[in-house]
Design an enzyme around this catalytic site. Structure first.
Site: not given
Ligand code: PLP
Length: 419
Positions: A126, A196, A221-222, A378
């Site tokens: 990401f 991550d 939030y996911k 997606r």
């Molecule tokens: C793998 C991954 N890392 C980080 C993020 C986003 O980071 P943040 O919550 O700081 O915007 C996402 C957002 O979709 C993501 O899919």
């Protein structure tokens, strides 16, 4: 071929079906974007109302003590820990994923063997992870090396590498790395690992302890259903807990915040990862989201959710293959390697097709391709609330969108700020 009746029957036989009732889902929408923003748990609105009007409105500042606000990042952190194979007191809610990537990368570099000056990640990670890694690499005079699609991490882990930072489940394809195997290979070569978990926590079983991982971060939030922009979380292995330094050494991560001393002294363990005052309202909402996953424990917990998720994604991919020609399936068909989403690609029209589906009440999303990677459509499944019949209907809507060519209507090609 699975018929709609078959799908309905699978829902009728699904022991997890009652969990859908934990969510407030809009009538007539098939929501396949919980991998981007989880749906609203029924408990959240009332809980946020209570925090706002009761704890904040009536009890005011007393609530830091009386309502336990000060311990909230730890309390919710302990609950998330149960979903990712971490122990109590090892994981804390704080900041955003992006900020936490910065904190853990700096902490990992601080622990790396002297002379190692390479961070390895992957080109399809990401972007925020890569952008932050670029900053950290600049600050440390390190090189950032990116694996190309298809490359294995072990091939790049030589004696110069300090840290390997991977996203466990890829946001573009849903492909999942073997966390335990890769961590073991990294450790054999003296490399620390940062994982991550944004697309993993609450979606696939994760065992940070069993894998022997070093650091992990993820968003709320996911699949954790914490609401838009929910606070993120961070975990450090207890092996490192009292050894690492984090760069954003704020007062809430101090050993004694209310001693108001001049000099920083880190709190023991993961508590040092809290930098500033936690967002109480947002963390209370996140707790409601995490509770929806913990509510699945009597039903077999994450293992049962994972089984259903695999059945849903397998059904989605099979139905697309059988009924809607013209799409490549970008997600692994191998269950061991697939997260909780199915990603499709097509040489043209990806954005417009997603918009045409949304107009029909089927919500997925679109991720543009760059650097030779294809555009991606997606579709995430959330086994807490996605039904087999939702998958069947979504693919049928996709079939109709393609057969009627309605996606070619120019109203579907107006790019919105968020895709
Ligand atoms: C793998 C991954 N890392 C980080 C993020 C986003 O980071 P943040 O919550 O700081 O915007 C996402 C957002 O979709 C993501 O899919």
């Amino acid at each position: 071929m699975t018929t709609r009746n078959d799908a309905e029957k699978r829902d009728a036989d699904d022991p997890l079906a009652p969990l859908r009732d934990l969510f407030d889902l809009p009538e007539g929408t098939i929501y396949l974007d919980g991998n981007s923003l989880g749906a609203l748990p029924r408990a959240t609105a009332a809980r946020v109302q209570e925090v706002v009007t009761g704890e904040w409105g009536d009890a005011l500042i007393e609530s830091w003590n009386s309502a336990g606000w000060i311990a909230l990042p730890h309390r919710v952190g302990d609950k998330i820990a149960r979903l990712v194979g971490a122990g109590a007191g090892e994981l804390v809610v704080a900041d955003s994923t992006s900020v936490n990537v910065y904190k853990v990368l700096k902490a990992a570099l601080g622990l790396a063997e002297p002379g190692r000056d390479v961070i390895v990640s992957e080109r399809t990670n990401f972007p925020t992870d890569l952008y932050i890694a670029q900053s950290v690499a600049r600050e440390h005079g390190c090189e950032l090396v990116l694996l190309e699609p298809g490359e294995q991490p072990a091939d790049r882990l030589d004696e110069r590498v300090a840290v390997l930072m991977l996203t466990h489940v890829n946001y573009r394809t849903g492909a999942m790395w073997d966390m335990a195997g890769i961590t073991a290979q990294a450790h054999e070569r003296g490399v620390l690992t940062v994982w991550d978990l944004c697309h993993s926590a609450g979606a696939v079983p994760v065992d940070l302890t069993g894998a022997g991982a070093d650091f992990a971060i993820g968003c709320g939030y996911k699949f954790l259903n914490g609401g838009p922009g929910a606070p993120a979380y961070v975990w450090a292995s207890p092996r490192h807990a009292d050894r690492f330094a984090q760069p954003l050494s704020g007062w809430m991560g101090h050993a004694a915040p209310f001693a108001f001393t001049t000099d920083y002294e880190p709190a023991p363990g993961i508590a040092r990862y809290v930098s500033g005052t936690p967002g109480v309202i947002a963390t209370a909402a996140l707790e409601c989201g995490v509770d929806t996953l913990l509510a699945a424990e009597p039903y077999g917990g994450l293992a049962a959710l994972r089984r259903k998720s695999l059945e849903l994604t397998r059904l989605f991919a099979d139905l697309v293959e059988e009924r809607v020609p013209g799409f490549a399936i970008e997600s692994p068909r191998d269950d061991e390697r697939r997260g909780s989403q199915v990603c499709l690609s097509r040489p043209e029209g990806g954005y417009a097709i997603v918009q045409a589906l949304i107009a029909r009440g089927v919500v997925g999303d679109f991720r543009v391709g760059s650097d030779g990677l294809p555009d991606i459509l997606r579709f995430g499944v959330t086994p807490l609330y996605t039904r087999f019949v939702d998958v069947w209907d979504a693919v049928e809507q996709l079939r109709q969108v393609m057969e009627s060519a309605e996606w070619r209507d120019e109203r579907f090609d107006q790019r919105l700020a968020v895709t």
